[in-house]
Design an enzyme around this catalytic site. Structure first.
Site, PDB file in Angstrom:
ATOM      1  N   VAL A  40       6.878 -53.319 -18.268  1.00  0.00           N
ATOM      2  CA  VAL A  40       7.573 -53.470 -16.985  1.00  0.00           C
ATOM      3  C   VAL A  40       7.047 -54.663 -16.182  1.00  0.00           C
ATOM      4  O   VAL A  40       7.823 -55.390 -15.560  1.00  0.00           O
ATOM      5  CB  VAL A  40       7.509 -52.173 -16.149  1.00  0.00           C
ATOM      6  CG1 VAL A  40       8.427 -51.123 -16.725  1.00  0.00           C
ATOM      7  CG2 VAL A  40       6.086 -51.640 -16.049  1.00  0.00           C
ATOM      8  N   GLN A  41       5.724 -54.898 -16.183  1.00  0.00           N
ATOM      9  CA  GLN A  41       5.197 -56.041 -15.452  1.00  0.00           C
ATOM     10  C   GLN A  41       5.501 -57.344 -16.176  1.00  0.00           C
ATOM     11  O   GLN A  41       5.915 -58.332 -15.558  1.00  0.00           O
ATOM     12  CB  GLN A  41       3.690 -55.887 -15.230  1.00  0.00           C
ATOM     13  CG  GLN A  41       3.306 -54.883 -14.158  1.00  0.00           C
ATOM     14  CD  GLN A  41       3.773 -55.275 -12.759  1.00  0.00           C
ATOM     15  OE1 GLN A  41       4.095 -56.429 -12.479  1.00  0.00           O
ATOM     16  NE2 GLN A  41       3.833 -54.291 -11.878  1.00  0.00           N
ATOM     17  N   ALA A 101      -5.168 -50.495 -23.113  1.00  0.00           N
ATOM     18  CA  ALA A 101      -5.650 -50.261 -24.474  1.00  0.00           C
ATOM     19  C   ALA A 101      -5.285 -51.431 -25.382  1.00  0.00           C
ATOM     20  O   ALA A 101      -6.069 -51.825 -26.254  1.00  0.00           O
ATOM     21  CB  ALA A 101      -5.083 -48.958 -25.018  1.00  0.00           C
ATOM     22  N   GLY A 102      -4.102 -51.993 -25.176  1.00  0.00           N
ATOM     23  CA  GLY A 102      -3.664 -53.153 -25.952  1.00  0.00           C
ATOM     24  C   GLY A 102      -4.526 -54.369 -25.698  1.00  0.00           C
ATOM     25  O   GLY A 102      -4.797 -55.163 -26.609  1.00  0.00           O
ATOM     26  N   HIS A 124      -4.271 -56.420 -13.228  1.00  0.00           N
ATOM     27  CA  HIS A 124      -5.050 -55.189 -13.087  1.00  0.00           C
ATOM     28  C   HIS A 124      -6.494 -55.545 -13.433  1.00  0.00           C
ATOM     29  O   HIS A 124      -6.737 -56.256 -14.411  1.00  0.00           O
ATOM     30  CB  HIS A 124      -4.497 -54.137 -14.048  1.00  0.00           C
ATOM     31  CG  HIS A 124      -4.985 -52.738 -13.824  1.00  0.00           C
ATOM     32  ND1 HIS A 124      -5.458 -52.294 -12.608  1.00  0.00           N
ATOM     33  CD2 HIS A 124      -5.074 -51.679 -14.667  1.00  0.00           C
ATOM     34  CE1 HIS A 124      -5.794 -51.017 -12.715  1.00  0.00           C
ATOM     35  NE2 HIS A 124      -5.577 -50.630 -13.964  1.00  0.00           N
ATOM     36  N   GLY A 153       6.863 -53.114 -12.146  1.00  0.00           N
ATOM     37  CA  GLY A 153       7.499 -54.379 -12.489  1.00  0.00           C
ATOM     38  C   GLY A 153       9.003 -54.334 -12.288  1.00  0.00           C
ATOM     39  O   GLY A 153       9.632 -55.363 -12.020  1.00  0.00           O
ATOM     40  N   GLU A 212      -2.832 -44.362  -8.121  1.00  0.00           N
ATOM     41  CA  GLU A 212      -1.885 -43.871  -9.130  1.00  0.00           C
ATOM     42  C   GLU A 212      -2.092 -42.389  -9.417  1.00  0.00           C
ATOM     43  O   GLU A 212      -1.137 -41.627  -9.538  1.00  0.00           O
ATOM     44  CB  GLU A 212      -2.064 -44.666 -10.428  1.00  0.00           C
ATOM     45  CG  GLU A 212      -1.561 -46.097 -10.345  1.00  0.00           C
ATOM     46  CD  GLU A 212      -1.947 -46.908 -11.555  1.00  0.00           C
ATOM     47  OE1 GLU A 212      -1.401 -48.007 -11.708  1.00  0.00           O
ATOM     48  OE2 GLU A 212      -2.801 -46.454 -12.347  1.00  0.00           O
ATOM     49  N   GLU A 244      14.812 -29.304  -0.379  1.00  0.00           N
ATOM     50  CA  GLU A 244      13.785 -29.210   0.667  1.00  0.00           C
ATOM     51  C   GLU A 244      12.453 -29.835   0.245  1.00  0.00           C
ATOM     52  O   GLU A 244      11.615 -30.118   1.095  1.00  0.00           O
ATOM     53  CB  GLU A 244      13.558 -27.741   1.042  1.00  0.00           C
ATOM     54  CG  GLU A 244      14.740 -27.086   1.743  1.00  0.00           C
ATOM     55  CD  GLU A 244      15.033 -27.688   3.112  1.00  0.00           C
ATOM     56  OE1 GLU A 244      14.171 -28.400   3.664  1.00  0.00           O
ATOM     57  OE2 GLU A 244      16.145 -27.455   3.627  1.00  0.00           O
ATOM     58  N   SER A 270      13.311 -33.094  14.290  1.00  0.00           N
ATOM     59  CA  SER A 270      13.406 -32.117  15.374  1.00  0.00           C
ATOM     60  C   SER A 270      12.028 -31.798  15.946  1.00  0.00           C
ATOM     61  O   SER A 270      10.997 -32.005  15.290  1.00  0.00           O
ATOM     62  CB  SER A 270      14.038 -30.823  14.846  1.00  0.00           C
ATOM     63  OG  SER A 270      13.132 -30.155  13.973  1.00  0.00           O
TER      64      SER A 270
END
Length: 349
Positions: A40-41, A101-102, A124, A153, A212, A244, A270
């Site tokens: 995503v990043q 980890a990668g 990061h 991302g 996170e 709710e 309220s």
């Protein structure tokens, strides 16, 4: 650059106007930005930089799911899309956006390719701060910088396309060229930041991992789930319990907090709701604060890092993750959520 004063604390924030497009292109004119990873990043940041006219290439494992996704997004094999090591060789700025980890796994192959004068960019602080577990120790003759968007991302990209910017933090861990700060801030704006606030790699990773696991994701879901289960146990319908607990929060109240703060949200509810919230928020704070202290300690000592690397390095990690996410998706609470979302006016055309 804008000065932010909060009590006795004064911080400097870099704004988008401090790094207009012409200045960004001047600073990064001779750079080839190699984005390693297309999660995503990686996806959001690389597309934004490409749209900002920078020289960007993508590094991925050939045949991976990301490789196919990158081609669909217009990255061309042999021109702007390369295997990881080839992209790292070609890049003068290496945006290291693989999973944590990668990053640990690929580091032995990447380190020899970080030749003098290059910049190693993170979103990061994980791998650098917990180098005793990851082994990520950069050579001394490169810049080591960080720009960490405060959001997914996906949000980085959406905000950019809407003409808005996301808040990001920035840090320089190592300045070997004398240009690390300018490189970092120019890239920070180019990826889609609206403004940047300074931090350190260590502060970023500790606050990020705490957030996170806390109010951003873990704690908020835990609170939602607890309230939903109590309402259901006392005879409220799934739809009522979800409305709710989640729907009113995300669709009505949280946007008001984002607009002008918690007091503004309270002021637009309220008097009965105000009184109840003011009477109960300290009880929730007092009940949860010891949990946050435990969480912070677990992050600070590296225990969360150990658990993350261990879990994410397992061969069946992806299958287990999908199983856990499916359990959430299939739970009554989120089945109810899907039904409620389908009732929103925008979903009905």
């Amino acid at each position: 650059m804008k000065e932010i004063r909060i009590g006795n604390t004064v911080e400097q924030c870099v704004e988008r106007s401090d790094y207009p497009p012409e200045r960004i292109k001047q600073i990064l004119a001779n750079e080839t930005i190699a984005v390693l990873g297309y999660g995503v990043q990686g996806k959001g940041q690389s597309l934004n930089m490409r749209d900002n006219g920078l020289s960007v290439i993508i590094g991925l494992r050939e045949g991976s799911k990301g490789w196919q996704q990158a081609q669909e997004d217009g990255w061309v094999p042999g021109k702007t899309l390369f295997p990881l090591e080839e992209a790292a060789k070609r890049g003068t700025v290496i945006q290291y956006l693989l999973s944590d980890a990668g990053q640990k796994d690929f580091w032995p192959k990447l380190k020899p390719l970080l030749t003098k004068g290059k910049a190693l960019y993170f979103s990061h602080g994980f791998s650098i701060v917990f180098s005793d577990q990851t082994g990520v120790i950069p050579p001394n003759d490169i810049d080591v910088i960080l720009c960490a968007p405060k959001g997914s991302g996906t949000t980085v990209r959406r905000h950019f396309l809407e003409g808005k910017g996301i808040n990001s933090s920035w840090a320089v861990q190592q300045d070997a060229t004398g240009r690390a700060k300018d490189r970092c801030l120019a890239l920070g704006i180019a990826i889609g930041s609206g403004y940047l606030f300074e931090t350190t790699f260590r502060k970023e990773v500790i606050s990020d991992l705490t957030g996170e696991r806390g109010v951003l994701m873990g704690a908020i879901y835990g609170l939602w789930l607890a309230q939903y289960e109590v309402l259901r146990a006392h005879g409220h319908s799934p739809q009522e319990a979800f409305n709710e607990t989640v729907e009113e929060a995300t669709q009505s109240l949280y946007p008001l907090i984002a607009e002008k703060g918690m007091d503004w949200m309270y002021a637009n509810c309220s008097t009965t709701a105000q009184r109840g919230a003011l009477d109960w928020f300290k009880k929730f704070r007092d009940a949860s604060k010891p949990v946050f202290e435990d969480l912070y300690k677990s992050v600070e000592t590296g225990e969360e890092t150990r658990r993350t690397l261990e879990a994410n390095s397992r061969p069946d990690y992806r299958q287990q993750l999908e199983k856990e996410l499916k359990e959430i998706a299939d739970s009554e609470m989120w089945v109810a959520g899907k039904a409620v979302r389908n009732l929103r006016p925008e979903q009905q055309g």
